[in-house]
Design a protein around this motif. Sequence first.
Motif, mmCIF file in Angstrom:
data_model
loop_
_atom_site.group_PDB
_atom_site.id
_atom_site.type_symbol
_atom_site.label_atom_id
_atom_site.label_comp_id
_atom_site.label_asym_id
_atom_site.label_seq_id
_atom_site.Cartn_x
_atom_site.Cartn_y
_atom_site.Cartn_z
ATOM 1 N N UNK A 200 -20.069 -17.994 23.347
ATOM 2 C CA UNK A 200 -20.002 -17.940 24.817
ATOM 3 C C UNK A 200 -19.752 -16.506 25.281
ATOM 4 N N UNK A 201 -18.871 -15.784 24.574
ATOM 5 C CA UNK A 201 -18.596 -14.421 25.047
ATOM 6 C C UNK A 201 -19.824 -13.523 24.843
ATOM 7 N N UNK A 202 -20.650 -13.813 23.826
ATOM 8 C CA UNK A 202 -21.919 -13.078 23.681
ATOM 9 C C UNK A 202 -22.860 -13.406 24.842
ATOM 10 N N UNK A 203 -22.841 -14.683 25.270
ATOM 11 C CA UNK A 203 -23.693 -15.062 26.412
ATOM 12 C C UNK A 203 -23.223 -14.343 27.677
ATOM 13 N N UNK A 208 -24.699 -10.024 31.607
ATOM 14 C CA UNK A 208 -24.060 -8.943 32.372
ATOM 15 C C UNK A 208 -24.970 -8.295 33.408
ATOM 16 N N UNK A 209 -26.170 -7.883 32.976
ATOM 17 C CA UNK A 209 -27.014 -7.114 33.904
ATOM 18 C C UNK A 209 -28.201 -7.930 34.419
ATOM 19 N N UNK A 210 -28.015 -9.248 34.446
ATOM 20 C CA UNK A 210 -29.133 -10.123 34.832
ATOM 21 C C UNK A 210 -29.167 -10.360 36.340
ATOM 22 N N UNK A 211 -30.338 -10.216 36.919
ATOM 23 C CA UNK A 211 -30.524 -10.597 38.330
ATOM 24 C C UNK A 211 -30.989 -12.051 38.312
ATOM 25 N N UNK A 212 -30.661 -12.786 39.341
ATOM 26 C CA UNK A 212 -31.120 -14.185 39.406
ATOM 27 C C UNK A 212 -30.150 -15.113 38.698
ATOM 28 N N UNK A 234 -28.322 -19.540 27.034
ATOM 29 C CA UNK A 234 -28.055 -18.722 28.223
ATOM 30 C C UNK A 234 -29.350 -18.191 28.822
ATOM 31 N N UNK A 235 -29.234 -17.776 30.075
ATOM 32 C CA UNK A 235 -30.407 -17.208 30.744
ATOM 33 C C UNK A 235 -30.279 -15.685 30.778
ATOM 34 N N UNK A 236 -29.747 -15.149 29.670
ATOM 35 C CA UNK A 236 -29.466 -13.710 29.599
ATOM 36 C C UNK A 236 -30.669 -12.876 29.197
ATOM 37 N N UNK A 237 -30.366 -11.717 28.563
ATOM 38 C CA UNK A 237 -31.423 -10.732 28.272
ATOM 39 C C UNK A 237 -32.305 -11.146 27.106
ATOM 40 N N UNK A 251 -21.607 -5.926 11.051
ATOM 41 C CA UNK A 251 -21.630 -4.630 11.746
ATOM 42 C C UNK A 251 -22.877 -4.387 12.584
ATOM 43 N N UNK A 252 -23.806 -5.376 12.648
ATOM 44 C CA UNK A 252 -24.947 -5.137 13.539
ATOM 45 C C UNK A 252 -24.517 -5.410 14.980
ATOM 46 N N UNK A 253 -24.695 -4.412 15.829
ATOM 47 C CA UNK A 253 -24.383 -4.591 17.245
ATOM 48 C C UNK A 253 -25.332 -3.754 18.091
ATOM 49 N N UNK A 254 -25.653 -4.257 19.272
ATOM 50 C CA UNK A 254 -26.469 -3.448 20.189
ATOM 51 C C UNK A 254 -25.602 -2.982 21.358
ATOM 52 N N UNK A 255 -24.277 -3.274 21.239
ATOM 53 C CA UNK A 255 -23.373 -2.928 22.341
ATOM 54 C C UNK A 255 -22.620 -1.643 22.027
#
Length: 300
Positions: A200-203, A208-212, A234-237, A251-255
């Motif tokens: 859920x916290x990943x969702x 975070x930056x989603x419009x709509x 989720x309706x995320x990126x 250790x893989x992260x895009x954040x």
Amino acid sequence: MKMKNKTKNSVLRNKIRNGERVRLKGLVKQQADELRIKNGQLRNGTKKQIRSEKQIKIRTKKIDEQREELLHVTRVGKLAEFVSSLAHEISQPLTAILSYAQAAQRMLADREPEIQKILSYIINDDQRAAEVIQRLRSLLKKGKPEMKPLDINTLINETVLLIATDAAVRNDVLKIELENNLPLVRGDRIQLQQVLLNLISNSFDALESIQGAREILIRTKRLDTGTIIVEVKDSGCGIPAHNMPKLFTRFFTSKPDGLGMGLSISRSIVEAHGGRLNVKNNPDRGATFYFTIPIGTKDV
Ligand code: ADP
């Protein structure tokens, strides 16, 4: 005759006035009574409202505290896992350094006392570092998971309660669709809750930056006779195709501030429960993480 009529009229007027006065008095009394009753009801209502507002405040505070505690536990859990794998990574080169230094000492035999001295310093410091790492690892060693019969829907409801405020603050809509009468599974409550919270916290991050529409849907279904499936959609990126194969590796992260531990920990927890954790991009938008969990057998 005229006089008589006049007296008669004034008697009649008095009578009417008296009657009116009595009627008005009655009316005033009735209205005063009604007002008194309404006032009482209002006061009772206000008292009740104040009482329930107080209860809501206490309950909200308790939920907030539990939420904070859980987030803290999750953070500490992630950190502990991070430190523990870091310790593992560090102990390997330390062992190599030790054996190279000891080999060099053996090769020098009685020659080069100065270099021998330096080598013994290297060996001592290496052993000290290895001890610190060893102590750290035993400190972080997790206890055995407590596998008990549990209702996955109840666990999801409890988890949703914990993060509902977070979702509201972020303007994310949290929905649940839980299949009725699911059989119990066998699992460690805290660990499974950690998986749900990670997903859920990943969702939350993905939205975070989603419009709509910003939606998270948690769903449970019976997949077959022996398996339950839990989905966090989720309706995320969504996930770029080139990241898909790396997603569950440590250790893989895009954040920018990510640890890249959540998914690898979650996968190992799910697998320790006899299930599988996976992901797919949604046809329209966002991603769905889903994990299976076997239904407890007779002994649950
Ligand atoms: P972290 O959250 O610290 O980056 P995770 O292991 O939990 O570590 O996640 C690894 C990566 O997987 C994230 O950095 C992100 O790129 C991707 N990811 C995880 N969940 C989602 C999601 N719901 N939507 C899009 N990408 C996700």
